[in-house]
Write an enzyme that holds these catalytic residues in place. Sequence first.
Site, PDB file in Angstrom:
ATOM      1  N   ASP A  82     -21.663  29.553   7.535  1.00  0.00           N
ATOM      2  CA  ASP A  82     -22.872  29.164   6.802  1.00  0.00           C
ATOM      3  C   ASP A  82     -24.026  30.147   7.014  1.00  0.00           C
ATOM      4  O   ASP A  82     -25.035  30.071   6.325  1.00  0.00           O
ATOM      5  CB  ASP A  82     -23.365  27.795   7.317  1.00  0.00           C
ATOM      6  CG  ASP A  82     -22.989  26.670   6.379  1.00  0.00           C
ATOM      7  OD1 ASP A  82     -22.832  26.919   5.167  1.00  0.00           O
ATOM      8  OD2 ASP A  82     -22.875  25.524   6.864  1.00  0.00           O
ATOM      9  N   GLN A 117     -21.273  20.245   8.472  1.00  0.00           N
ATOM     10  CA  GLN A 117     -21.902  19.752   7.238  1.00  0.00           C
ATOM     11  C   GLN A 117     -23.185  18.995   7.582  1.00  0.00           C
ATOM     12  O   GLN A 117     -23.182  18.096   8.417  1.00  0.00           O
ATOM     13  CB  GLN A 117     -20.909  18.851   6.478  1.00  0.00           C
ATOM     14  CG  GLN A 117     -21.396  18.374   5.126  1.00  0.00           C
ATOM     15  CD  GLN A 117     -21.609  19.509   4.111  1.00  0.00           C
ATOM     16  OE1 GLN A 117     -20.930  20.523   4.136  1.00  0.00           O
ATOM     17  NE2 GLN A 117     -22.564  19.333   3.221  1.00  0.00           N
ATOM     18  N   LYS A 120     -15.671  21.783  -1.369  1.00  0.00           N
ATOM     19  CA  LYS A 120     -15.406  22.967  -0.549  1.00  0.00           C
ATOM     20  C   LYS A 120     -13.916  23.063  -0.209  1.00  0.00           C
ATOM     21  O   LYS A 120     -13.321  24.137  -0.268  1.00  0.00           O
ATOM     22  CB  LYS A 120     -16.248  22.909   0.739  1.00  0.00           C
ATOM     23  CG  LYS A 120     -17.744  23.102   0.473  1.00  0.00           C
ATOM     24  CD  LYS A 120     -18.618  22.880   1.712  1.00  0.00           C
ATOM     25  CE  LYS A 120     -20.098  22.966   1.345  1.00  0.00           C
ATOM     26  NZ  LYS A 120     -21.020  22.757   2.460  1.00  0.00           N
TER      27      LYS A 120
HETATM   28  N1  GUN Z   1     -25.772  20.390   3.351  1.00  0.00           N
HETATM   29  C1  GUN Z   1     -26.320  20.781   2.180  1.00  0.00           C
HETATM   30  N2  GUN Z   1     -26.080  22.086   1.939  1.00  0.00           N
HETATM   31  C2  GUN Z   1     -25.371  22.547   2.976  1.00  0.00           C
HETATM   32  C3  GUN Z   1     -24.821  23.834   3.295  1.00  0.00           C
HETATM   33  O1  GUN Z   1     -24.952  24.835   2.577  1.00  0.00           O
HETATM   34  N3  GUN Z   1     -24.130  23.883   4.473  1.00  0.00           N
HETATM   35  C4  GUN Z   1     -23.982  22.802   5.287  1.00  0.00           C
HETATM   36  N4  GUN Z   1     -23.309  22.964   6.415  1.00  0.00           N
HETATM   37  N5  GUN Z   1     -24.487  21.611   5.015  1.00  0.00           N
HETATM   38  C5  GUN Z   1     -25.171  21.491   3.864  1.00  0.00           C
END
Ligand code: GUN
Length: 284
Positions: free
Chosen positions: A118, A95, A51
């Site tokens: 998100d 996350q 990311k």
């Molecule tokens: N863990 C796995 N996928 C995601 C996601 O799309 N966002 C976040 N914040 N954590 C994750």
Amino acid sequence: MLLDGRKTAEERNLLLKERIEKDVQLYHRPPGLAIIMVGEQPASMSYVKGKLKACERVGIHHRLIQLDESINETDLANHIESLNHDETIDGMILQLPIPKHLDESRLIDCIAKDKDADGFHVINQGYLYQRKPGIQPATPKGIMSLLSAYGITVSGMDAVIIGRSNIVGFPIARLLMDEGATITVCHRKTKDLKTHTSKADLLVVASGKPNLVTRDMVKPGVIIVDVGVNRVNDKLVGDVDFESLQGVASYITPVPGGVGPMTINALLENTYLLYQKHLKKTVV
Ligand code: GUN
């Protein structure tokens, strides 16, 4: 045919980069994304690195906040609160997963809804379910962009989803239904998975189980979107038996290089949407 998420995400990221460059000239600040990580899970580290690298490529200012896994809920909520007030930050994500002693749902709802990159905040989920404009969760949004990039119209299709999480299964059901697909959501308690999967025109698999879907469970011509990321014998594999299904499916996403890059692209696009929202507030 492969649904090439890597290529599609790169194309969309390039367009985003150009838009950001223009906006930075006009408004003299880039979009900003903060990523909060609690603990040091290797899988999360690798997603977060992806990311951050993607932010770098498109010109999104990024900040990684790495916290010890023993942090208490109040301290973590305070970190979120200070980002809520930080004008250089347009979006943030917590996350997941986070350690069990922390209340994930409560902490996500501490994120200001106009910084929720998100789309996990209860208000943004509510907007999604009521079909109001809001921030959509990144993985479902990325899947819809991928299908659209390949000219796939889901209206009238029988779509079968395996997995009912708040992050993927539930919201992708909503988005596909909005586009006119007929939805079946399967999960751990489903009695006979194959009865459902064998009827699917479109199959979205987010079960977290490698090789859950095999050749005998689908009909020829099915479109398969594999959301799984599993490490098996040091190799990344999805939730479907890619080798045997590749020749049967009309379209299939590879792992890696399918849904993953599209999720990241959707996160960047969400951050940009939030940035636009904040600019309008300050510029007018
Ligand atoms: N863990 C796995 N996928 C995601 C996601 O799309 N966002 C976040 N914040 N954590 C994750």
